[in-house]
Design a protein around this motif. Sequence first.
Motif, short mmCIF file in Angstrom:
data_model
loop_
_atom_site.label_atom_id
_atom_site.label_comp_id
_atom_site.label_asym_id
_atom_site.label_seq_id
_atom_site.Cartn_x
_atom_site.Cartn_y
_atom_site.Cartn_z
N GLY A 154 49.27 44.52 31.53
CA GLY A 154 47.87 44.14 31.42
C GLY A 154 47.69 42.67 31.07
N THR A 155 48.78 42.04 30.63
CA THR A 155 48.70 40.61 30.29
C THR A 155 48.49 39.78 31.55
N VAL A 156 47.58 38.81 31.46
CA VAL A 156 47.41 37.87 32.56
C VAL A 156 48.41 36.73 32.34
N LEU A 157 49.19 36.44 33.36
CA LEU A 157 50.29 35.49 33.20
C LEU A 157 49.84 34.05 33.35
N GLY A 158 49.65 33.38 32.23
CA GLY A 158 49.41 31.95 32.22
C GLY A 158 50.71 31.22 31.96
N ALA A 159 50.63 29.92 31.83
CA ALA A 159 51.84 29.11 31.63
C ALA A 159 52.64 29.55 30.40
N GLU B 69 56.86 43.07 43.08
CA GLU B 69 57.74 42.22 42.27
C GLU B 69 57.63 40.80 42.81
N LEU B 70 57.28 39.86 41.96
CA LEU B 70 57.13 38.48 42.42
C LEU B 70 57.97 37.53 41.58
N GLN B 71 58.38 36.44 42.23
CA GLN B 71 59.02 35.34 41.51
C GLN B 71 58.04 34.84 40.44
N LEU B 72 58.59 34.34 39.35
CA LEU B 72 57.74 33.94 38.22
C LEU B 72 56.56 33.07 38.62
N LEU B 73 56.82 32.01 39.35
CA LEU B 73 55.72 31.07 39.63
C LEU B 73 54.72 31.65 40.61
N ASP B 74 55.16 32.60 41.42
CA ASP B 74 54.21 33.25 42.33
C ASP B 74 53.32 34.23 41.56
N ALA B 75 53.74 34.57 40.37
CA ALA B 75 52.99 35.54 39.56
C ALA B 75 51.98 34.87 38.63
N GLN B 76 51.91 33.57 38.68
CA GLN B 76 50.97 32.84 37.81
C GLN B 76 49.54 33.30 38.06
N GLY B 77 48.83 33.61 37.00
CA GLY B 77 47.44 34.06 37.12
C GLY B 77 47.31 35.54 37.45
N CYS B 78 48.44 36.22 37.67
CA CYS B 78 48.39 37.64 38.05
C CYS B 78 48.47 38.52 36.80
N VAL B 79 48.10 39.79 37.00
CA VAL B 79 48.14 40.76 35.90
C VAL B 79 49.50 41.46 35.91
N LEU B 80 50.18 41.36 34.79
CA LEU B 80 51.47 42.04 34.62
C LEU B 80 51.22 43.54 34.58
N ILE B 81 52.06 44.32 35.29
CA ILE B 81 51.82 45.76 35.21
C ILE B 81 53.04 46.51 34.68
N GLU B 82 53.92 45.81 34.02
CA GLU B 82 55.04 46.46 33.32
C GLU B 82 55.10 45.88 31.91
N ASP B 83 55.61 46.72 30.97
CA ASP B 83 55.95 46.18 29.66
C ASP B 83 57.28 45.47 29.82
N VAL B 84 57.36 44.25 29.32
CA VAL B 84 58.61 43.50 29.46
C VAL B 84 59.33 43.49 28.11
#
Length: 449
Positions: free
Chosen positions: A185-190, A37-52
């Motif tokens: 599976g979404t890659v978190l961009g801005a 679990e990461l803070q939003l900005l630390d998750a930038q560029g990372c792959v989401l692994i939960e459905d939100v």
Amino acid sequence: MSSSGTTHHGTGRDQLWSVDEHLDDILATVRPLEPIELQLLDAQGCVLIEDVTVPVSLPPFDNSSMDGYAVRVADVAGASEEFPAVLTVIGDVAAGQGEQPTVGPGEAARIMTGAPLPPGAEAVVPVEWTDGGLGEGPASGMRAHSAAPEGASGEVRVHRPAEARAHVRARGSDVRAGDRALTAGTVLGAPQIALLAAIGRGTVKVRPRPRVVVMSTGSELIQPGEELADGQIYDSNSFALTAAARDAGAIAYRVGAVTDDAEVLRSTIEDQLIRADLLVTTGGVSVGAYDVVKEALDSIGDPDDEEGLGAGGGVEFRKLAMQPGKPQGFGTIGPDHTPLLALPGNPVSSYVSFEIFVRPAVRALMGLPDVHRPTARARIAADKALTSPSGRRQFLRGRYDADAGTVTPVGGSGSHLVAALAHADALIVVPEGSTSVEPGTEVDVVLLG
Ligand code: AMP
Ligand code: MG
């Protein structure tokens, strides 16, 4: 390690591995990191692994899309320049204001963009459709930005009618509570981070960025900024590869040059293991007398690898059918089976090796769907034919021109040519079978971005 099961390259010590075999082995070994679990900005560029899922509708309430006046439709029906509707301004509604005045017949409330539509009102007329409340009253006009309900008073003249819901952004018109905001599976961009923040998510579950430790070896190396003595050179690899690791998405730690002493190198690697998801070394992997990386790794090994101790520990050293970048080491070390890539020392060799092998490994650790750099087809723009060693895949440095569909080689094939590398934005791939490439020949280029 899949080396024993691979047949293409034979089994003899001096057999060449192809670029693809080496890469396949790396990608078969490297597993995506465990999600955290990461803070939003630390998750930038990372792959989401939960459905939100959206917890509350967006917008959470009906609100105005304009600065203007909240009105009742019947009160402005038929309004025109000639016969404006004259309404009593009962107060202000500003964004973020909790309590709102109720708009009754013949009344209007001055409203700001984003402010909730007050009770009784059915539409918003933009300030441009009115006299801005300038006609009467002490505190009217849109220049004042008082949030207090008593900030506006007097009258406003409205020149145009408004339909119900005009300039009103409806509650839930963006997303509704219960909707799927983003899928695993979404890659978190801005833009994705924008949505997560908008629906109130402070943290998300993602695969983290790998921590990559970059370590250069060589007793001749000193750090940039220091005075160069006889026989010394500046350590450029650790900088180049730390930057490249960051660019690939990693959290990169640079460990400056380690002297060519197997014991010092061994203890440095062991110290670094604690903070590494991936280790990268440069230098010391050819067959010179001071090529100490193998020796240092011998004594670390991977406790679960039967072939782990001796001959480089869990790391296997190979010769690749590749130029530059012939000597390469890959394997896992330490209690956590941390992958280690031992790259050659020549600056261009280490950088090219990083692009071809380490970058995909970093991206595989992140669980990214696409681990490779984009490639393109381009025609060679050169005065004369390029020569390439037989049986080796060559990566030349080039400048790619997308409009012309060409790539121009920069510098020669020498793996010490850092300046030419700095002017390149692509790697020209000359296949194993080609020994000469005529100008105009179409080749693959790896776009360095
Ligand atoms: P090695 O593989 O250690 O024998 O290094 C091959 C060549 O690359 C030698 O000329 C080294 O001096 C040079 N080299 C090795 N490491 C670096 C580095 N970190 N920065 C710049 N040049 C290096
Ligand atoms: Mg060396």
